[in-house]
Scaffold this motif. Structure first.
Motif, PDB file in Angstrom:
ATOM      1  N   UNK A 261       0.828  -1.213   0.000  1.00 35.37           N
ATOM      2  CA  UNK A 261       0.000   0.000   0.000  1.00 35.37           C
ATOM      3  C   UNK A 261       0.858   1.257   0.000  1.00 35.37           C
ATOM      4  N   UNK A 262       2.031   1.177   0.584  1.00 35.38           N
ATOM      5  CA  UNK A 262       2.934   2.335   0.578  1.00 35.38           C
ATOM      6  C   UNK A 262       3.369   2.644  -0.846  1.00 35.38           C
ATOM      7  N   UNK A 263       3.671   1.595  -1.594  1.00 34.40           N
ATOM      8  CA  UNK A 263       4.039   1.796  -3.003  1.00 34.40           C
ATOM      9  C   UNK A 263       2.839   2.271  -3.810  1.00 34.40           C
ATOM     10  N   UNK A 264       1.667   1.715  -3.550  1.00 38.88           N
ATOM     11  CA  UNK A 264       0.464   2.165  -4.249  1.00 38.88           C
ATOM     12  C   UNK A 264       0.140   3.625  -3.912  1.00 38.88           C
ATOM     13  N   UNK A 265       0.358   4.012  -2.664  1.00 34.69           N
ATOM     14  CA  UNK A 265       0.161   5.408  -2.280  1.00 34.69           C
ATOM     15  C   UNK A 265       1.092   6.314  -3.067  1.00 34.69           C
ATOM     16  N   UNK A 266       2.350   5.914  -3.189  1.00 39.52           N
ATOM     17  CA  UNK A 266       3.328   6.706  -3.940  1.00 39.52           C
ATOM     18  C   UNK A 266       2.929   6.843  -5.400  1.00 39.52           C
ATOM     19  N   UNK A 267       2.249   5.821  -5.927  1.00 36.09           N
ATOM     20  CA  UNK A 267       1.863   5.816  -7.338  1.00 36.09           C
ATOM     21  C   UNK A 267       0.475   6.418  -7.581  1.00 36.09           C
ATOM     22  N   UNK A 268      -0.133   7.001  -6.558  1.00 37.12           N
ATOM     23  CA  UNK A 268      -1.381   7.730  -6.736  1.00 37.12           C
ATOM     24  C   UNK A 268      -2.645   6.904  -6.640  1.00 37.12           C
ATOM     25  N   UNK A 269      -2.572   5.666  -6.139  1.00 37.87           N
ATOM     26  CA  UNK A 269      -3.743   4.790  -6.129  1.00 37.87           C
ATOM     27  C   UNK A 269      -4.847   5.277  -5.196  1.00 37.87           C
ATOM     28  N   UNK A 270      -4.507   6.090  -4.196  1.00 34.87           N
ATOM     29  CA  UNK A 270      -5.501   6.565  -3.237  1.00 34.87           C
ATOM     30  C   UNK A 270      -5.876   8.026  -3.473  1.00 34.87           C
ATOM     31  N   UNK A 271      -5.443   8.578  -4.574  1.00 38.13           N
ATOM     32  CA  UNK A 271      -5.694   9.999  -4.853  1.00 38.13           C
ATOM     33  C   UNK A 271      -7.200  10.287  -4.890  1.00 38.13           C
ATOM     34  N   UNK A 272      -7.616  11.298  -4.157  1.00 34.67           N
ATOM     35  CA  UNK A 272      -9.005  11.726  -4.191  1.00 34.67           C
ATOM     36  C   UNK A 272      -9.955  10.896  -3.370  1.00 34.67           C
ATOM     37  N   UNK A 273      -9.453   9.956  -2.567  1.00 33.12           N
ATOM     38  CA  UNK A 273     -10.353   9.101  -1.792  1.00 33.12           C
ATOM     39  C   UNK A 273     -11.007   9.884  -0.665  1.00 33.12           C
ATOM     40  N   UNK A 274     -12.343   9.831  -0.605  1.00 32.27           N
ATOM     41  CA  UNK A 274     -13.063  10.397   0.542  1.00 32.27           C
ATOM     42  C   UNK A 274     -12.950   9.483   1.745  1.00 32.27           C
ATOM     43  N   UNK A 275     -12.737   8.182   1.513  1.00 27.14           N
ATOM     44  CA  UNK A 275     -12.548   7.212   2.590  1.00 27.14           C
ATOM     45  C   UNK A 275     -11.849   5.988   2.027  1.00 27.14           C
ATOM     46  N   UNK A 276     -10.979   5.407   2.829  1.00 28.93           N
ATOM     47  CA  UNK A 276     -10.344   4.133   2.502  1.00 28.93           C
ATOM     48  C   UNK A 276     -10.626   3.182   3.657  1.00 28.93           C
ATOM     49  N   UNK A 277     -11.141   1.994   3.338  1.00 30.13           N
ATOM     50  CA  UNK A 277     -11.598   1.044   4.354  1.00 30.13           C
ATOM     51  C   UNK A 277     -10.988  -0.326   4.118  1.00 30.13           C
ATOM     52  N   UNK A 278     -10.732  -1.029   5.209  1.00 30.46           N
ATOM     53  CA  UNK A 278     -10.263  -2.415   5.157  1.00 30.46           C
ATOM     54  C   UNK A 278     -10.795  -3.101   6.404  1.00 30.46           C
ATOM     55  N   UNK A 279     -11.421  -4.259   6.238  1.00 29.71           N
ATOM     56  CA  UNK A 279     -11.899  -5.013   7.395  1.00 29.71           C
ATOM     57  C   UNK A 279     -11.044  -6.268   7.534  1.00 29.71           C
ATOM     58  N   UNK A 280     -10.676  -6.580   8.771  1.00 27.34           N
ATOM     59  CA  UNK A 280      -9.687  -7.630   9.047  1.00 27.34           C
ATOM     60  C   UNK A 280     -10.219  -8.546  10.138  1.00 27.34           C
ATOM     61  N   UNK A 281      -9.980  -9.841  10.061  1.00 28.54           N
ATOM     62  CA  UNK A 281     -10.348 -10.706  11.184  1.00 28.54           C
ATOM     63  C   UNK A 281      -9.442 -10.460  12.378  1.00 28.54           C
ATOM     64  N   UNK A 282      -9.971 -10.688  13.573  1.00 24.45           N
ATOM     65  CA  UNK A 282      -9.194 -10.484  14.789  1.00 24.45           C
ATOM     66  C   UNK A 282      -9.778 -11.265  15.945  1.00 24.45           C
ATOM     67  N   UNK A 283      -9.359 -10.919  17.147  1.00 19.62           N
ATOM     68  CA  UNK A 283      -9.858 -11.598  18.337  1.00 19.62           C
ATOM     69  C   UNK A 283     -11.024 -10.843  18.980  1.00 19.62           C
ATOM     70  N   UNK A 284     -11.244  -9.579  18.572  1.00 16.70           N
ATOM     71  CA  UNK A 284     -12.340  -8.755  19.101  1.00 16.70           C
ATOM     72  C   UNK A 284     -12.972  -7.968  17.965  1.00 16.70           C
TER      73      UNK A 284
END
Length: 384
Positions: free
Chosen positions: A136-159
């Motif tokens: 994602x750091x490389x994608x950020x550098x390449x403009x993949x998140x440009x103009x995003x009003x929100x970026x979301x990711x849901x992950x499994x966990x213990x809570x």
């Protein structure tokens, strides 16, 4: 029924309808794990699902072979949903990225036909190499998140969490150079690089007792000699440092350098400390997004655990942290059992009924929050 209520009902019914395909996707990724930057089959599998759901898909994308970009909608606030799908060496999906990818892809699939009527845009972004590669750091550098009003990711966990804590992290290779010699006939002519590495490893262990709360240093030996009858001339440690914030990593680098120097000095070896990969920043959760997620978690029968200042003592790290310093981000977690991630038990849970529920609840959660962004957020950035 209001337009917003109708859209939420559409999301829930669409996730129910897509459930067999989403669970098949999750289990397929789980059964065929691929490690960082080598997720060729996994990225194709998720991209193919998204194309079948009507999104416009580019694979590869942003100049990365195992990244993709799947788009729907032409105007309005842009919501980016991150699909992680890399696995751990020898542990497979011990971090549950099969759940991450299937949930995000499911949310994008149900949002795609709603984008035009609800005034928004969605991108499902295939993000390779979260496990240390900093995709994602490389994608950020390449403009993949440009103009995003929100970026979301849901992950499994213990809570169940809407405001999960993630620390800053950096990784280093510590390379020791010695001198080869016959281990029995002329050991005094050698300089034992493994001894240097072992002493440095021990020094790191001693240093842990003096670290501030939230600071952490862990290490493994990645090279330790080739034959017991030869004084080893090369050895290597890989060291990871974590701190509550990125500036805190500097003091931990000093700990690594002092420990490495101690091992080298004691054995007469050389040593070189080199950073491996990008620095992961701490995650900054957007409070508006977190509040939306908490409302929808309750509607799914899940209660978001309250934030705990002690979470920083055991928090992991994510390359989404770097993105959160640039655009609004939230990284909720859904419980799949009281299990430690990066373990074989967690890998098994990621394809269990609890993992399947996290896929479907995760898809619903992301889609409902995206609807909130579309309704409340101003149009952002350039057309996707």
């Amino acid at each position: 029924m209001s337009t917003a209520a109708a859209a939420r009902a559409d999301v829930r019914s669409a996730v129910h309808r897509l459930a067999p395909a989403l669970l098949a996707l999750s289990h397929d990724l789980h059964a065929r794990p691929e490690t960082a930057w080598a997720e060729h089959r996994s990225s194709r599998r998720v991209a193919t699902f998204l194309a079948s759901a009507g999104l416009r898909v580019d694979l590869p994308a942003h100049g990365l072979a195992t990244a993709f970009r799947a788009r729907a909608g032409r105007a309005g606030p842009l919501v980016v949903l991150c699909c992680e799908y890399d696995a751990l060496p020898r542990l497979g999906h011990g971090c549950g990225h099969n759940v991450v990818a299937a949930a995000a892809a499911g949310a994008a699939a149900v949002l795609a036909p709603l984008a035009a009527t609800n005034g928004g845009r969605v991108v499902a972004l295939g993000t390779p190499a979260e496990e240390g590669g900093g995709g994602k750091i490389e994608l950020l550098r390449r403009g993949a998140f440009h103009g995003a009003a929100a970026t979301l990711l849901v992950h499994p966990g213990s809570r169940d969490q809407a405001r999960a804590t993630f620390r800053a992290a950096s990784t280093y290779d510590v390379v020791f150079g010695g001198r080869a010699a016959h281990a029995a006939m002329a050991p005094a002519h050698g300089r034992n690089a493994v001894d240097a590495a072992v002493l440095a490893y021990g020094a790191l262990g001693v240093a842990r007792s003096r670290l501030a709360p939230g600071d952490q240093v862990t290490a493994v030996v990645t090279r330790g000699g080739d034959a017991p009858n030869v004084v080893p001339e090369a050895a290597e440690l890989r060291v990871m440092t974590r701190a509550a914030t990125t500036p805190g990593l500097r003091r931990l680098l000093a700990v690594v350098e002092r420990s490495a120097a101690a091992g080298a000095l004691a054995t007469g070896c050389s040593v070189h400390v080199e950073r491996r990969g990008p620095v992961y920043h701490e995650l900054r959760t957007d409070p508006w997004l977190a509040a939306s997620l908490e409302r929808h978690l309750r509607s799914l029968g899940r209660a978001a655990a309250p934030g705990d200042p002690l979470d920083v003592l055991t928090a992991g790290s994510t390359d989404l942290g770097n993105v959160s310093h640039v655009v609004p981000v939230a990284h909720p977690k859904l419980a799949i059992g009281r299990l430690a991630p990066h373990s074989r038990a967690f890998a098994a849970a990621a394809a269990s009924p609890a993992g399947d529920r996290a896929v479907l609840d995760g898809a619903t959660l992301l889609a409902l929050t995206a609807l909130d962004v579309w309704a409340a957020g101003p149009p952002g950035g350039e057309p996707s």
